[in-house]
Each structure stands twice: as structure tokens, then as C-alpha cells.
Motif scaffolding. Structure first.
Motif, PDB file in Angstrom:
ATOM      1  N   SER A 151       5.858  -2.046   1.071  1.00  0.00           N
ATOM      2  CA  SER A 151       5.943  -3.509   1.100  1.00  0.00           C
ATOM      3  C   SER A 151       6.254  -4.071  -0.284  1.00  0.00           C
ATOM      4  N   TRP A 152       5.591  -3.527  -1.295  1.00  0.00           N
ATOM      5  CA  TRP A 152       5.819  -3.989  -2.657  1.00  0.00           C
ATOM      6  C   TRP A 152       7.252  -3.697  -3.096  1.00  0.00           C
ATOM      7  N   ARG A 153       7.771  -2.520  -2.751  1.00  0.00           N
ATOM      8  CA  ARG A 153       9.146  -2.193  -3.100  1.00  0.00           C
ATOM      9  C   ARG A 153      10.137  -3.125  -2.408  1.00  0.00           C
ATOM     10  N   ARG A 154       9.860  -3.470  -1.165  1.00  0.00           N
ATOM     11  CA  ARG A 154      10.725  -4.396  -0.448  1.00  0.00           C
ATOM     12  C   ARG A 154      10.730  -5.760  -1.119  1.00  0.00           C
ATOM     13  N   LEU A 155       9.533  -6.241  -1.429  1.00  0.00           N
ATOM     14  CA  LEU A 155       9.414  -7.560  -2.042  1.00  0.00           C
ATOM     15  C   LEU A 155      10.074  -7.582  -3.410  1.00  0.00           C
ATOM     16  N   ARG A 156       9.849  -6.554  -4.199  1.00  0.00           N
ATOM     17  CA  ARG A 156      10.437  -6.498  -5.538  1.00  0.00           C
ATOM     18  C   ARG A 156      11.959  -6.430  -5.468  1.00  0.00           C
ATOM     19  N   ALA A 157      12.497  -5.713  -4.448  1.00  0.00           N
ATOM     20  CA  ALA A 157      13.946  -5.633  -4.286  1.00  0.00           C
ATOM     21  C   ALA A 157      14.553  -6.988  -3.970  1.00  0.00           C
ATOM     22  N   ARG A 158      13.752  -7.893  -3.394  1.00  0.00           N
ATOM     23  CA  ARG A 158      14.226  -9.245  -3.100  1.00  0.00           C
ATOM     24  C   ARG A 158      13.947 -10.212  -4.243  1.00  0.00           C
ATOM     25  N   GLY A 159      13.428  -9.694  -5.359  1.00  0.00           N
ATOM     26  CA  GLY A 159      13.146 -10.544  -6.505  1.00  0.00           C
ATOM     27  C   GLY A 159      11.744 -11.094  -6.544  1.00  0.00           C
ATOM     28  N   GLY A 160      10.853 -10.601  -5.683  1.00  0.00           N
ATOM     29  CA  GLY A 160       9.482 -11.084  -5.653  1.00  0.00           C
ATOM     30  C   GLY A 160       8.656 -10.556  -6.808  1.00  0.00           C
ATOM     31  N   THR A 161       7.536 -11.211  -7.041  1.00  0.00           N
ATOM     32  CA  THR A 161       6.641 -10.848  -8.135  1.00  0.00           C
ATOM     33  C   THR A 161       5.305 -10.349  -7.588  1.00  0.00           C
ATOM     34  N   ALA A 162       4.464  -9.857  -8.495  1.00  0.00           N
ATOM     35  CA  ALA A 162       3.138  -9.401  -8.101  1.00  0.00           C
ATOM     36  C   ALA A 162       2.313 -10.542  -7.529  1.00  0.00           C
ATOM     37  N   PHE A 163       2.535 -11.771  -8.014  1.00  0.00           N
ATOM     38  CA  PHE A 163       1.793 -12.908  -7.485  1.00  0.00           C
ATOM     39  C   PHE A 163       2.258 -13.260  -6.073  1.00  0.00           C
ATOM     40  N   ASP A 164       3.551 -13.081  -5.798  1.00  0.00           N
ATOM     41  CA  ASP A 164       4.033 -13.266  -4.428  1.00  0.00           C
ATOM     42  C   ASP A 164       3.368 -12.254  -3.495  1.00  0.00           C
ATOM     43  N   PHE A 165       3.267 -11.017  -3.961  1.00  0.00           N
ATOM     44  CA  PHE A 165       2.634  -9.971  -3.164  1.00  0.00           C
ATOM     45  C   PHE A 165       1.165 -10.312  -2.913  1.00  0.00           C
ATOM     46  N   GLY A 166       0.470 -10.758  -3.967  1.00  0.00           N
ATOM     47  CA  GLY A 166      -0.931 -11.126  -3.816  1.00  0.00           C
ATOM     48  C   GLY A 166      -1.124 -12.293  -2.867  1.00  0.00           C
ATOM     49  N   GLN A 167      -0.219 -13.275  -2.943  1.00  0.00           N
ATOM     50  CA  GLN A 167      -0.310 -14.426  -2.053  1.00  0.00           C
ATOM     51  C   GLN A 167      -0.199 -13.994  -0.590  1.00  0.00           C
ATOM     52  N   ALA A 168       0.801 -13.173  -0.293  1.00  0.00           N
ATOM     53  CA  ALA A 168       0.999 -12.726   1.087  1.00  0.00           C
ATOM     54  C   ALA A 168      -0.164 -11.879   1.572  1.00  0.00           C
ATOM     55  N   ARG A 169      -0.641 -10.962   0.724  1.00  0.00           N
ATOM     56  CA  ARG A 169      -1.726 -10.075   1.126  1.00  0.00           C
ATOM     57  C   ARG A 169      -3.024 -10.863   1.363  1.00  0.00           C
ATOM     58  N   LEU A 170      -3.311 -11.794   0.472  1.00  0.00           N
ATOM     59  CA  LEU A 170      -4.518 -12.594   0.633  1.00  0.00           C
ATOM     60  C   LEU A 170      -4.483 -13.382   1.936  1.00  0.00           C
ATOM     61  N   LEU A 171      -3.356 -14.022   2.204  1.00  0.00           N
ATOM     62  CA  LEU A 171      -3.266 -14.831   3.414  1.00  0.00           C
ATOM     63  C   LEU A 171      -3.428 -13.985   4.666  1.00  0.00           C
ATOM     64  N   ARG A 172      -2.839 -12.807   4.664  1.00  0.00           N
ATOM     65  CA  ARG A 172      -2.922 -11.963   5.851  1.00  0.00           C
ATOM     66  C   ARG A 172      -4.377 -11.557   6.140  1.00  0.00           C
ATOM     67  N   LEU A 173      -5.212 -11.478   5.106  1.00  0.00           N
ATOM     68  CA  LEU A 173      -6.604 -11.098   5.292  1.00  0.00           C
ATOM     69  C   LEU A 173      -7.513 -12.297   5.543  1.00  0.00           C
ATOM     70  N   ILE A 174      -7.343 -13.352   4.754  1.00  0.00           N
ATOM     71  CA  ILE A 174      -8.356 -14.407   4.772  1.00  0.00           C
ATOM     72  C   ILE A 174      -8.153 -15.431   5.878  1.00  0.00           C
ATOM     73  N   ARG A 175      -6.942 -15.561   6.419  1.00  0.00           N
ATOM     74  CA  ARG A 175      -6.780 -16.508   7.522  1.00  0.00           C
ATOM     75  C   ARG A 175      -7.622 -16.101   8.730  1.00  0.00           C
ATOM     76  N   PRO A 176      -7.522 -14.857   9.231  1.00  0.00           N
ATOM     77  CA  PRO A 176      -8.410 -14.497  10.343  1.00  0.00           C
ATOM     78  C   PRO A 176      -9.879 -14.420   9.938  1.00  0.00           C
ATOM     79  N   ALA A 177     -10.155 -13.991   8.701  1.00  0.00           N
ATOM     80  CA  ALA A 177     -11.547 -13.858   8.271  1.00  0.00           C
ATOM     81  C   ALA A 177     -12.223 -15.210   8.114  1.00  0.00           C
ATOM     82  N   SER A 178     -11.490 -16.239   7.689  1.00  0.00           N
ATOM     83  CA  SER A 178     -12.096 -17.555   7.488  1.00  0.00           C
ATOM     84  C   SER A 178     -12.611 -18.129   8.804  1.00  0.00           C
ATOM     85  N   VAL A 179     -11.858 -17.929   9.879  1.00  0.00           N
ATOM     86  CA  VAL A 179     -12.300 -18.419  11.188  1.00  0.00           C
ATOM     87  C   VAL A 179     -13.539 -17.661  11.645  1.00  0.00           C
TER      88      VAL A 179
END
Length: 445
Positions: A86-114
Motif C-alpha cells: 500500500s505504501w509503495r502504491r501511494l508513494r508511486a502516486r506522489g503520496g507522503t507518509a502523512f497521507d498514508f497515516g491519514q488513510a490508515r487512521l481513518l480506516r481504523l478509527i471510523r468503525p472503532a469510534s462508533v
């Protein structure tokens, strides 16, 4: 590894998807749910007090079986495989480590918050209805058992870009360095007991690093005798450490805080995954299996988060009834486990229908717009504090409310994952450019 789902409609959506990883994830998730039905055993005593015991953990004859069924290391190995891709895909599209962190956090905390909000509301309502505070605390503690996973998985995933860079330069040296840190913490945990929880970072990052090596074909080149040698050797070394009294033989005890024994299990399980890859691949090629993987894979995080709270709630309600409750560990108790498992699965169905969509990738229309780095870092801290507290000190009603508020704040800070420009997406194809290592693993957006 955390249960993760693909970005498409199921395992068959991505041509290069490694269905063996999906099968491994499904087996791991099923074993976790089954295992928890054999662990939680509350009991109401004549004097009105309530106690609970980890029935499975107290069965000494079951300890050798736990060496096989303790599959949490395999979760993190699989998380390393998919996370690196996933990180290699994102980096190949010009993404940063913060973009990766944003996506990963959301994928975990949206279901967990409910989940946290629902648990807080339900337990607070029970308290207002006059339920004994001891029962409420028992339910909160039992339902919060999986939350340590959020702290461990977040720590591993948020550090993934950094360790991926180290892996690109010196994969085995990086793994050796993390292993040395794990051993150092284990050596000092007798003097500083709280220091043992630092291995929630070092240990699981080391296991994730092993997943990186698997993803780049580090074990695929090995023949069957070598894989069998890794499995036998790692278990013999683990057995020696247990015989010397350095680690408990119960792999549930070794889970929180984690220690070197789980890294040895990770080597064994990673080698076993490659050893049985042909068999798993044949099973994954069946259309019926792929349909099951498609359904469960898209909602696996919801299953993981909700199954134990539902089990704890059901057990707590049964304490208030006259339904016969056999003592934990008795033959009658063991025979009742299939019924308990069936009840949990039935209770999960409406939860999956209501909240399962929270696992889907939250995208926003228009051109890409990432969140400021400060917002991502703040969200990570806000989320990590309550889950780390729950992992170390246990879950309480107050921590549930505070955790739900923290998770909601983090969701607001992170916003939504920005969608790519339509023309660029069409030019790249549905999944974008991806460097192809020897093993094309499941990839996440």
C-alpha cells in the motif's frame, strides 16, 4: 494483522491480489472469534458478587495447542505484506507518509469510534437502570480486551513508511535491530515492569518487518526442507526458552505485554504460510471461497471490534436470568461453546448491516487535498492515548466515554481521504502504478 479489506468489491476485484493472504486473514479472524468464546466466563456468586475467568487460559493441557492457535503474529505478518504494498502504491502516486497515516487512521478509527460510543451509551444506560457497577465494570473490561490491538497496530502502521525505507536499505539488519530492542526490553522488564509495554511497538514492528521480507519474496525462494527447518527450529528455541523459565508457556499470557516468544511464533507462522501456500491457493481459487472472502473481508474490522463486546453483553444479560450456566471448564461448559459461537454470529449480523459500511474507504470528491501534517500527528496522539491506557490499565466506563470523544475528534481532524483527479486515475487504471515484487500481495488504497 488487523483485519483489512480490499479497495474493490471483493478479493476478485484486483487481478494481482494474493488470495492466499485473504484466506490466512479469514482463518485468523475465525480463530480469534472462536477463541474468545472459550475465554470469557463470568460467574454470579450467591453473595451477589461477579467474577470472571479466562477459562481457556487456565487450561494447562491446552497450552501446547495455543502455540498453534495463537495466530496474532500472523495478523501482523500479513499486515506487513499488505502495508508495504500500500505504501509503495501511494508513494508511486506522489503520496507522503502523512497521507498514508491519514488513510490508515481513518480506516481504523471510523468503525472503532462508533463501537466506543455505543458501548459507553449502553453501559451508562445500564448503570442508570440500576445494574450493579461491578457488573458494568466486568462488561467494560471484558469487551475492551481487543483494544490493545488498536494501540499495537496503529504503532506499527504509522511507523511503516520509516521502516519501509530502512527495509529498502538493509532488510535483515533492520529486523535484527528491532529484535535486539525486543530482547533488551525483555531483559529489563523485571526491574521496570511498565517498560515491558514498549514492546507493543518494538515487537509488532519487528513482526511487521518480517512481513516486508515475505512481501519481497524473502521466503518464497526457500524450498520445503528450509521452511520446515524454520518452523521446527523456531519452536524448539521457543520451547527451550520456556523450559529455562524465561517466558511462560501460555501464549495468551505472552500476548499483553508482548515478548520475544511471539516473534519466534511469527517466524514459524510466516514459514508455514509459505509451506502451505499451494494448498491455500487451491482453496482460494474456488468461487464459493472467494464469495465468502469477499463478504467477510469487507467487514472484517467490524467483526473483530464488535464480537467480544457482543459476547460480553450477552454473558452479562444471562447473569440476570435463570438460564443454566455451567461452571467454566466443565464438560457441559465445553459443549455449550458451539451455541455461544452461533449466538455471537447471529448478533453480529445486524451490527454488520448497520455499521459495516464504516470500513469502506471514505473519499472526498474533487482534486486531491491532503490534511496538514500537524492534523495527522495530533489525530494519532489523540487516538493513541486512550487505547494505550486501555491496553495497560484496562477499560473503564470513564475511559470509554473519553475514548469515544477522542476518536470523534480524530475523525474531524483527519477529514476524508482525498480522491484523485479523474483523468489521472483513468490513465493509471483502477489501482494506479505499482512496483511488482516477486509476491503481488493484497494492496490497500
Amino acid at each position: 494483522m488487523v483485519p483489512e479489506q480490499g479497495s474493490g468489491s471483493g478479493p476478485e476485484a484486483t487481478p494481482d491480489r494474493d488470495l492466499v493472504i485473504d484466506v490466512a486473514r479469514f482463518v485468523c479472524l475465525a480463530l480469534v472469534v472462536i477463541g474468545h468464546t472459550m475465554m470469557l466466563s463470568p460467574e454470579l456468586h450467591p453473595d451477589g458478587t461477579v467474577t470472571t475467568e479466562n477459562t481457556l487460559g487456565n487450561q494447562h493441557w491446552f497450552e501446547p495447542v495455543l502455540w498453534v492457535l495463537q495466530i496474532m503474529p500472523l495478523f501482523f505478518v500479513a499486515g506487513g505484506i499488505t502495508g508495504l504494498q500500500s505504501w509503495r502504491r501511494l508513494r508511486a502516486r506522489g503520496g507522503t507518509a502523512f497521507d498514508f497515516g491519514q488513510a490508515r487512521l481513518l480506516r481504523l478509527i471510523r468503525p472503532a469510534s462508533v463501537l466506543l460510543a455505543a458501548m459507553f451509551a449502553g453501559l451508562w444506560a445500564a448503570r442508570l437502570a440500576g445494574v450493579d457497577p461491578q457488573v458494568i465494570q466486568l462488561l467494560a473490561a471484558g469487551a475492551g480486551m481487543p483494544l490493545w490491538f488498536l494501540a499495537a497496530y496503529l504503532a506499527a502502521q504509522l511507523n511503516l513508511p520509516m521502516f519501509a525505507a530502512l527495509h529498502a536499505r538493509a532488510p535483515w539488519l533492520t529486523l535484527a535491530g528491532l529484535t535486539a530492542l525486543v530482547i533488551a526490553v525483555d531483559c529489563l522488564r523485571g526491574v521496570l515492569p511498565l517498560l515491558a509495554y514498549v514492546n507493543m511497538v518494538f515487537l509488532w514492528c519487528a513482526v511487521q518487518q518480517l512481513g516486508f521480507i515475505v512481501a519481497d519474496g524473502g521466503l518464497l525462494r526457500l524450498r520445503r526442507p528450509a521452511l520446515v527447518g524454520i518452523i521446527v527450529g523456531s519452536n524448539l528455541l521457543l520451547g527451550l526458552l520456556v523450559a529455562l523459565g524465561l517466558y511462560p508457556g501460555n501464549m495468551l499470557v505472552n500476548l499483553n505485554p508482548p515478548n520475544l516468544s511471539l516473534l519466534l511464533l511469527a517466524f514459524s507462522q510466516a514459514a508455514a504460510l509459505q509451506l502451505f501456500r499451494p494448498v491455500l491457493g487451491r482453496a482460494a481459487s474456488l468461487a464459493r471461497v472467494q464469495r465468502v472472502l469477499a463478504v467477510v473481508g469487507r467487514r472484517s474490522m467490524t467483526v473483530y471490534l464488535w464480537h467480544l463486546p457482543l459476547l460480553a453483553a450477552m454473558s452479562g444479560l444471562l447473569l440476570l436470568t435463570d438460564v443454566p450456566r455451567p461452571a467454566g471448564g466443565t464438560p457441559a461448559w465445553w459443549w455449550s461453546r458451539p451455541l455461544v459461537l452461533l449466538a455471537v454470529v447471529i448478533l453480529l449480523l445486524p451490527v454488520l448491516a448497520l455499521f459495516g459500511r464504516l470500513e469502506e474507504r471514505p473519499t472526498s470528491p474533487g482534486r486531491p487535498r491532503t490534511r496538514p501534517a500537524a492534523a495527522v500527528v495530533t489525530a494519532a496522539v489523540v487516538v493513541f492515548l486512550p487505547v494505550a491506557d486501555a491496553a495497560v490499565n484496562g477499560l473503564t466506563l470513564g475511559l470509554l466515554g473519553g475514548g469515544a470523544a477522542c476518536f470523534a475528534l480524530a475523525v474531524l481532524l483527519l477529514g476524508r481521504v482525498p480522491a484523485r483527479d479523474g483523468a489521472a486515475a483513468a490513465a493509471e487504471g483502477p489501482d494506479g502504478p505499482l512496483p511488482r515484487p516477486p509476491l503481488s500481495a493484497n494492496v490497500e488504497p
